[in-house]
Design a protein around this motif. Structure first.
Motif, mmCIF file in Angstrom:
data_model
loop_
_atom_site.group_PDB
_atom_site.id
_atom_site.type_symbol
_atom_site.label_atom_id
_atom_site.label_comp_id
_atom_site.label_asym_id
_atom_site.label_seq_id
_atom_site.Cartn_x
_atom_site.Cartn_y
_atom_site.Cartn_z
ATOM 1 N N UNK A 203 39.564 -82.475 39.186
ATOM 2 C CA UNK A 203 40.076 -83.270 38.068
ATOM 3 C C UNK A 203 40.144 -84.750 38.403
ATOM 4 N N UNK A 204 40.316 -85.072 39.673
ATOM 5 C CA UNK A 204 40.365 -86.477 40.083
ATOM 6 C C UNK A 204 38.986 -87.129 40.088
ATOM 7 N N UNK A 205 37.940 -86.346 40.345
ATOM 8 C CA UNK A 205 36.609 -86.932 40.561
ATOM 9 C C UNK A 205 35.553 -86.500 39.548
ATOM 10 N N UNK A 206 35.892 -85.622 38.612
ATOM 11 C CA UNK A 206 34.884 -85.045 37.716
ATOM 12 C C UNK A 206 34.163 -86.071 36.863
ATOM 13 N N UNK A 207 34.850 -87.140 36.501
ATOM 14 C CA UNK A 207 34.217 -88.124 35.612
ATOM 15 C C UNK A 207 33.031 -88.820 36.284
ATOM 16 N N UNK A 208 32.966 -88.755 37.607
ATOM 17 C CA UNK A 208 31.817 -89.327 38.293
ATOM 18 C C UNK A 208 30.651 -88.370 38.401
ATOM 19 N N UNK A 209 30.857 -87.109 37.992
ATOM 20 C CA UNK A 209 29.816 -86.094 38.114
ATOM 21 C C UNK A 209 29.391 -85.502 36.780
ATOM 22 N N UNK A 210 30.281 -85.538 35.794
ATOM 23 C CA UNK A 210 29.965 -84.946 34.493
ATOM 24 C C UNK A 210 30.355 -85.905 33.371
ATOM 25 N N UNK A 211 29.633 -85.807 32.236
ATOM 26 C CA UNK A 211 29.813 -86.757 31.136
ATOM 27 C C UNK A 211 31.135 -86.564 30.400
ATOM 28 N N UNK A 212 31.607 -85.287 30.276
ATOM 29 C CA UNK A 212 32.811 -85.041 29.470
ATOM 30 C C UNK A 212 33.762 -84.079 30.171
ATOM 31 N N UNK A 213 34.361 -84.482 31.270
ATOM 32 C CA UNK A 213 35.367 -83.614 31.883
ATOM 33 C C UNK A 213 36.610 -83.537 30.994
ATOM 34 N N UNK A 214 37.244 -82.384 30.983
ATOM 35 C CA UNK A 214 38.449 -82.228 30.159
ATOM 36 C C UNK A 214 39.586 -83.089 30.684
ATOM 37 N N UNK A 215 39.659 -83.200 32.011
ATOM 38 C CA UNK A 215 40.733 -83.982 32.630
ATOM 39 C C UNK A 215 40.136 -85.221 33.283
ATOM 40 N N UNK A 216 40.632 -86.384 32.878
ATOM 41 C CA UNK A 216 40.142 -87.652 33.415
ATOM 42 C C UNK A 216 41.303 -88.399 34.066
ATOM 43 N N UNK A 217 41.101 -88.821 35.296
ATOM 44 C CA UNK A 217 42.141 -89.571 36.009
ATOM 45 C C UNK A 217 42.191 -90.999 35.465
ATOM 46 N N UNK A 218 43.406 -91.442 35.124
ATOM 47 C CA UNK A 218 43.567 -92.758 34.474
ATOM 48 C C UNK A 218 44.130 -93.821 35.410
ATOM 49 N N UNK A 219 44.439 -93.465 36.651
ATOM 50 C CA UNK A 219 45.076 -94.417 37.551
ATOM 51 C C UNK A 219 44.108 -95.349 38.248
ATOM 52 N N UNK A 220 44.630 -96.134 39.173
ATOM 53 C CA UNK A 220 43.844 -97.085 39.953
ATOM 54 C C UNK A 220 43.059 -96.340 41.050
ATOM 55 N N UNK A 221 41.945 -96.923 41.522
ATOM 56 C CA UNK A 221 41.146 -96.270 42.577
ATOM 57 C C UNK A 221 41.960 -95.956 43.831
ATOM 58 N N UNK A 222 42.879 -96.861 44.205
ATOM 59 C CA UNK A 222 43.690 -96.624 45.395
ATOM 60 C C UNK A 222 44.582 -95.403 45.213
ATOM 61 N N UNK A 223 45.111 -95.239 44.017
ATOM 62 C CA UNK A 223 45.960 -94.081 43.726
ATOM 63 C C UNK A 223 45.145 -92.792 43.766
ATOM 64 N N UNK A 224 43.919 -92.873 43.249
ATOM 65 C CA UNK A 224 43.032 -91.708 43.292
ATOM 66 C C UNK A 224 42.761 -91.296 44.739
ATOM 67 N N UNK A 225 42.436 -92.280 45.576
ATOM 68 C CA UNK A 225 42.145 -91.989 46.984
ATOM 69 C C UNK A 225 43.357 -91.374 47.677
ATOM 70 N N UNK A 226 44.533 -91.883 47.374
ATOM 71 C CA UNK A 226 45.752 -91.360 47.979
ATOM 72 C C UNK A 226 45.972 -89.907 47.574
ATOM 73 N N UNK A 227 45.793 -89.605 46.306
ATOM 74 C CA UNK A 227 45.983 -88.238 45.811
ATOM 75 C C UNK A 227 44.961 -87.286 46.423
ATOM 76 N N UNK A 228 43.707 -87.743 46.538
ATOM 77 C CA UNK A 228 42.668 -86.894 47.131
ATOM 78 C C UNK A 228 43.005 -86.591 48.585
ATOM 79 N N UNK A 229 43.499 -87.597 49.296
ATOM 80 C CA UNK A 229 43.877 -87.398 50.691
ATOM 81 C C UNK A 229 45.000 -86.364 50.798
ATOM 82 N N UNK A 230 45.967 -86.445 49.922
ATOM 83 C CA UNK A 230 47.081 -85.500 49.922
ATOM 84 C C UNK A 230 46.613 -84.088 49.623
ATOM 85 N N UNK A 231 45.662 -83.959 48.712
ATOM 86 C CA UNK A 231 45.138 -82.633 48.348
ATOM 87 C C UNK A 231 44.449 -81.976 49.536
#
Length: 398
Positions: free
Chosen positions: A212-240
């Protein structure tokens, strides 16, 4: 995951002719009539069940069908060109009206491809004749990657998209004729197991949040799109990735058994290939033959590769352990090695890397009685394959 994609590319290259005549499968591959061809091959096999060339041809059609189904699924969900790491950069045409995709949809696509690979492998496993051959002109294979009736794409064009615009077929083999034989049957079976294993390894883990954090970079219409800043995305991915939930633990046991079959079938592959005395458009050549890819193979390469397979086999079969000297880089020092078989057959509910770092690997997975796997036999392959070509040779050998 690039392994899955590169594997698909090489699998498409593995295919069919009987001496003096075109094999039945070729007319269906060249016309793109895969479903009709599958029916025709099954009918021909019912009339002559001992014809291993027919069976080899059927497996090739089943493989193409599976790749097309995966490609059509990616097209349906608008897989973004150039961001296709999960699927080895399979060139998918742009879909002007894609469907919305969820993580469950992605798992379904991978599971479907896994099932198709299992069908191919079970068909190939019946082949027994040492003399089986399947010459096939690969250049004119047609692929339908969109599901539309008029969307057949030439395989050479697909290769150019994969390999780059400078890709050229050999001047002395414009049809890209390859004469596959008994060693290639084992090779293709091994690749099926390799890809099924990689899919099992991936689907065992719950990666929904990561998707859900990265799908928008791989598919045209993901159901869940991350709306935060890139740094926040990276932090969440690291935690996952620091704490991964095991969703289907049995799949890691399946992965282990697939890897054991890869090792076994590699020995079978090179046993047959080393016995060959002809030199006819070889896919995998022995040192006295010339392959269609023009990549030389030496006895030192084969021996080194099989030594590596033996080490991997011992690791996956629980006869050797992952060395304690390497384990200490991720956990407190220990006198025992990691029993990979025990870990994969009975994994924990989650992989908590912070716990591993602070408290060490769980006792049930450590074993002092097992000798360590010889890492140098694995590393040595890269020097034998001349370092810069090692990845290409490894993908080719499987």
């Amino acid at each position: 995951m690039r392994t899955i994609l590169l594997g698909i590319t090489l699998l498409l290259l593995e295919s069919s002719f009987a001496f003096g005549a075109e094999p039945l499968v070729e007319q269906y591959l060249h016309s793109g009539r895969v479903a009709r061809g599958e029916q025709a091959m099954e009918a021909a096999l019912a009339a002559d069940p001992v014809d291993d060339q027919l069976r080899f041809g059927l497996a090739v059609l089943q493989l193409v069908k599976g790749v097309e189904r995966l490609g059509q699924g990616l097209y349906q969900y608008g897989c973004v060109a150039g961001a296709n790491d999960i699927f080895l950069r399979i060139p998918i045409p742009q879909n002007p009206d894609p469907s919305t995709i969820t993580y469950a949809d992605l798992r379904r696509l991978l599971d479907g491809f896994h099932s198709d690979l299992a069908t191919v492998e079970s068909t190939l496993a019946i082949i027994r004749r040492k003399e089986v051959t399947l010459p096939l002109r690969l250049a004119d294979i047609r692929l339908n990657m969109t599901g539309q009736a008029d969307a057949n794409e030439n395989f050479v064009d697909v290769l150019k998209k994969l390999m780059g615009p400078n890709f050229r077929l050999p001047a002395d083999n414009p049809d890209f004729l390859v004469c596959f034989d008994r060693g290639d049957v084992a090779w293709l079976r091994a690749y099926c197991h390799l890809l099924m294993g990689m899919i099992d390894l991936t689907l065992a883990v719950d990666l929904e949040q990561s998707f859900n954090l990265s799908a928008e970079g791989q598919f045209a219409k993901p159901k869940h799109i991350f709306r935060g800043e890139p740094q926040e995305r990276s932090k969440k991915e690291h935690e996952i990735w620091l704490k991964m939930k095991i969703l289907e633990p049995a799949r890691w046991g399946h992965f282990r058994r697939h890897m054991l079959k890869v090792c076994e079938l590699n020995r079978e592959t090179w046993s047959f290939i080393r016995e060959e005395t002809d030199n006819d458009h070889e896919w995998l050549p022995n040192p006295k033959q010339t392959g269609v890819l023009r990549m030389p193979v030496t006895d030192e390469m084969i021996d080194g590769w099989l030594e590596m397979m033996t080490e991997f086999e011992s690791l996956y079969d629980g006869k050797k352990a992952f060395p304690k000297e390497i384990i200490q880089f991720i956990s407190p020092p220990t006198k025992r090695g990691l029993n990979f078989k025990a870990f994969l057959d009975n994994p924990p509910d989650e992989i908590d890397w912070k716990r591993v770092r602070d408290e060490g690997i769980r006792e049930q997975y450590l074993d002092e009685s097992l000798p360590p796997v010889d890492i140098m036999k694995i590393v040595r392959v890269f020097s034998i394959f001349q370092n810069t070509l090692a990845v290409g040779y490894a993908a080719w050998f499987n």
